[in-house]
Design an enzyme around this catalytic site. Structure first.
Site, PDB file in Angstrom:
ATOM      1  CB  CYS A 194      -0.917  -0.026   1.228  1.00  0.00           C
ATOM      2  SG  CYS A 194      -1.724   1.537   1.589  1.00  0.00           S
ATOM      3  CB  CYS A 197       0.833   1.215   4.253  1.00  0.00           C
ATOM      4  SG  CYS A 197      -0.928   0.782   4.313  1.00  0.00           S
TER       5      CYS A 197
END
Length: 473
Positions: A194, A197
């Site tokens: 991600c 992230c």
């Protein structure tokens, strides 16, 4: 002379002129003398039966006269309207209102994402009922991220290699022990692939270091949802990254939605600690990812189009393995730009009782439930929209009837499923007309009922009397 007079009188039957016999034969209502009539029990029964049948037929005929029937004519659609109003009300049982996006596409090239005008959302409780108004659909706000110098990133990399990171790596094996040691905890659920992230990772580690340096009574942890997907499924993690606050091992909702900077994270943690110390801690009884009711209307081009609803966020990567699009369609109808009134015309007009319920197809998807029992699935609803002209006062009103079919679509593992409402306009149009019936038709029918019943029962009466009449010897 006297003889002549008497002869004249004799020839005329004893005085005055005799009436022509043809006048007597023209009497349609001649009757027998009362002494020649005979009353029978069978005749009385047949008379009451005839009266009963006349009354029943009279009531049915009157009802049929007062309730007009509807005829339909199919012809080429000459509707010149360019804009079509689409009304929808859909309940999604397992997607948070923050992540639901509504878009529209058509063959003219329109492709709008996250339409905000005239669309509203309501949060649902765990029973699936409306709990509170979430607000109008709006553009998702971009969350600010903190910038980290290459030196900071290099230092964190060295600390990670030495196992000196402040944020605790959590797994299914140690998370309960972590909660037992930390009454208050702040956990980052992330996926290594991600982008958001990856941008948050150095900030989260720096935040954990600040918590330790300031001696805040908060445990800071992180969970890799790729390596520990069972734990993330148990926590119902739908988007990455998810920053969730815990007290006594229990998730406190809603999840953190502020800026992803060290300062913002510290302010949030301190506010939670202060609220707990002041005994003002808000424990919102909201499910981890409650459902959402989405309702509104759109003005679209009157061409083949589709509306799609999907889980999407500008600040998260959605977890395709946790996207459950089970939904109920409370309303999906088409109406004229004047408002939703005309779209319900088939159901509210006085003559609507003459149209069978099966023929009132203005809202065929209404109150239909579409469950998905596995992830990576969603229903697509295909519709054919038919212009229907309904008599209304001294003119005709335009409504839209719909033929609909629904199909379950399987998505690839990394694709985010979406609900689609796909429609096409029929080239044919239906014209409904009230069947006119004049008053003299009604009167004629009443006379036919009376005369036919009287005559038929009279013949039956004569037949019965003839069969059961005692024979003369």
């Amino acid at each position: 002379m006297y003889g002549d007079i008497s002869g004249y009188q004799s020839s005329n039957g004893g005085g005055g002129r005799r009436r022509p016999q043809v006048i007597g034969t023209a009497d349609f209502y001649r009757r027998l003398p009362s002494e020649m009539k005979e009353s029978t029990k069978i005749g009385v029964i047949m008379s009451f039966l005839a009266l009963f049948i006349m009354i029943v037929l009279f009531l049915f005929e009157t009802y049929a006269f007062l309730h007009r029937s509807i005829n339909s004519i199919v012809a080429i659609d000459v509707n010149a309207e360019q804009i079509l109003q689409v009304n929808f009300n859909v309940t999604l049982y397992d997607v948070h209102c923050d992540f639901i996006e509504v878009g529209v596409w058509d063959t003219l090239g329109t492709n709008l994402q996250n339409v905000t005008k005239d669309i509203h959302k309501w949060n649902l409780n765990k029973e699936g009922s409306v709990e509170k108004y979430h607000g109008r659909n709006h553009e998702q706000k971009q969350i600010a991220h903190e910038y980290h110098s290459p030196q900071e990133l290099q230092k964190q990399q060295e600390m990670m290699e030495e196992g000196l990171l402040a944020a605790v790596d959590l797994t299914s094996d140690n998370i309960e022990d972590f909660h037992s040691k930390n009454d208050l905890a702040f956990i980052d659920f992330f996926a290594p692939w991600c982008l958001w992230c990856q941008r948050l990772a150095p900030t989260w580690e720096k935040f954990a270091q600040e918590v330790n340096w300031q001696h805040l009574d908060v445990g800071v942890g992180k969970v890799d949802c790729v390596a520990h997907d069972d734990l993330c499924k148990e926590e119902r993690i739908m988007a990455f990254p998810t920053l969730r606050w815990y007290q006594g091992g229990k998730a406190i909702m809603p999840d953190y939605k502020g800026d992803r900077s060290v300062g913002s994270l510290l302010d949030y943690a301190k506010s939670k600690i202060d609220a707990l110390e002041d005994d003002e801690y808000e424990d919102e009884e909201e499910e981890h990812h409650p459902g959402c009711l989405v309702a509104g209307h759109m003005m679209v081009n009157r061409v083949p189009s589709h509306i799609h609803m999907e889980a999407k966020s500008v600040n998260h990567e959605l977890n395709s393995m946790m996207t459950n699009l089970t939904h109920r369609i409370n309303d999906f109808s088409f109406g004229v730009p004047g408002g939703p009134f005309m779209s319900q015309l088939l159901h509210i007009m006085p003559f609507s009782n003459a149209i069978p319920e099966a023929e009132k197809r203005s809202n065929p998807l209404k109150d239909k439930y579409y469950p998905t029992y596995h992830f990576h699935q969603a229903f697509h609803h295909h519709m054919k929209v038919i212009s229907t002209h309904v008599p209304f006062l001294f003119s005709s009103g335009l409504v839209y009837q719909v033929l609909a079919e629904s199909q379950l679509v399987i998505y690839e593992e990394m694709e985010i499923p979406e609900i689609k409402f796909i429609w096409d306009m029929s080239p044919m149009s239906v014209y409904l007309e009230e069947e006119d019936r004049y008053w003299y038709d009604y009167v004629t029918s009443l006379f036919a009922i009376i005369g036919g019943t009287y005559t038929t029962l009279g013949l039956i009466n004569k037949l019965i009397l003839k069969i059961f009449k005692p024979k003369a010897y």
